[in-house]
Write a protein that holds these residues in place. Structure first.
Motif, PDB file in Angstrom:
ATOM      1  N   ARG A 198       1.236   3.775  -3.246  1.00 56.03           N
ATOM      2  CA  ARG A 198       0.198   5.435  -3.107  1.00 56.03           C
ATOM      3  C   ARG A 198       1.648   6.335  -2.785  1.00 56.03           C
ATOM      4  N   ASN A 199       2.914   6.034  -2.071  1.00 55.93           N
ATOM      5  CA  ASN A 199       3.462   7.395  -1.748  1.00 55.93           C
ATOM      6  C   ASN A 199       4.451   7.413  -3.447  1.00 55.93           C
ATOM      7  N   SER A 215       6.409   3.223  -7.056  1.00 53.68           N
ATOM      8  CA  SER A 215       5.535   3.701  -7.233  1.00 53.68           C
ATOM      9  C   SER A 215       5.355   3.626  -8.761  1.00 53.68           C
ATOM     10  N   ASP A 269       0.906  -1.135   0.045  1.00 51.39           N
ATOM     11  CA  ASP A 269      -0.130  -0.175  -0.128  1.00 51.39           C
ATOM     12  C   ASP A 269       0.846   1.598   0.079  1.00 51.39           C
TER      13      ASP A 269
END
Length: 290
Positions: free
Chosen positions: A52-53, A58, A48
């Motif tokens: 998300r960051n 990511s 997560d």
């Protein structure tokens, strides 16, 4: 298995087998696993945070887990899509074959009843609402902790303290896990490694499942040559305050004191200070944990 559950399980299996619509890749050595962000991020605190960051993982869509044990990573990824590991799992082909073999005439119904899927294998919140468990118990994953992913370097992937354990009040504790298909092999070391990687990446359902499998197999294979190494793996791969596998091991020694007489176990105790210290306290009649 009812039709909606069959459809969902079959779809997840198909996503795993084909990699269709995958938008993230897990790399471990030479192996690459096409996975799906939404599926992993909703069930793992680490993934997560990684998705998300604004970290490199990511942006590139690639998460390198080469530092981890390859077998444990494979079982972890398999669990995300099948809710189990080391057991036979549902596939798209098998579900379609099952549908084609449904009796066409009532006169065959008694001889060829449709097989029922054992929901006792379900250990993940994803299918909790589709099973017959008590819905009065909490079914959501642990509250996300803040600032866990300030850095995704290898040195910071392990949490300073174990994630909140749900072993005492897990809504699926009433369920029993079926033994692996290969009952002759205990897989104790494998379960210890899976437990450790589930703790490391914040996958509570997998951690609970690995502990149940470990407890079942350690009782069924007390004479196994894997037992000493599995005990050492359990103590060296988790922090001191994580009692999941340690309590299982200490209880096994308490119930079977003759284990201490085994030469291979004696050597493991000498090489594993944490285990030696806890066995000393147990033999002295003291609480194992202070």
């Amino acid at each position: 298995m009812d039709a909606p559950t069959m459809e969902l399980m079959s779809a997840l299996a198909s996503m795993f087998e084909t990699g269709k619509y995958s938008d993230l890749t897990i790399v471990c050595g030479t192996k690459r696993y096409p996975v799906h962000r939404a599926l992993l991020a909703s069930r793992s605190t680490f993934f997560d945070g990684a998705c998300r960051n604004p970290f490199r993982e990511s942006e590139t869509g690639v998460i390198d887990l080469t530092e981890d044990d390859p077998e444990a990573v494979e079982h972890m990824v398999h669990y995300f899509y099948h809710l189990d590991y080391l057991n036979k799992t549902l596939s798209r082909r098998s579900s379609q074959r099952s549908s084609r073999q449904t009796p066409r005439s009532p006169r065959f119904a008694s001889r060829r009843a449709p097989k029922k899927f054992n929901l006792a294998l379900v250990e993940d919140p994803l299918l909790a609402t589709a099973s017959a468990v008590d819905t009065s118990m909490p079914l959501t994953p642990p509250t996300e902790q803040e600032n866990q992913f300030d850095n995704l370097n290898a040195s910071t992937k392990l949490p300073d303290s174990p994630m909140a354990d749900q072993l005492d009040e897990n809504p699926f504790d009433c369920m029993t896990t079926e033994p692996e298909a290969d009952t002759e092999k205990p897989h104790l070391i494998t379960h210890a490694k899976v437990y450790a990687i589930a703790e490391k990446y914040g996958i509570s359902g997998l951690k609970t499942l690995a502990r149940k499998k470990f407890a079942h197999q350690i009782e069924a294979h007390l004479g196994s040559e894997e037992l000493p190494e599995a005990c050492q793996e359990a103590y060296e791969s988790t922090v001191d305050t994580d009692r999941g596998l340690r309590d299982v091991i200490i209880q096994t020694f308490r119930s079977h004191p003759d284990l201490s007489l085994r030469k291979d176990m004696e050597m493991t105790v000498k090489e594993t200070p944490g285990l030696a210290f806890e066995l000393f306290r147990m033999a002295s009649g003291l609480p194992v944990t202070s």
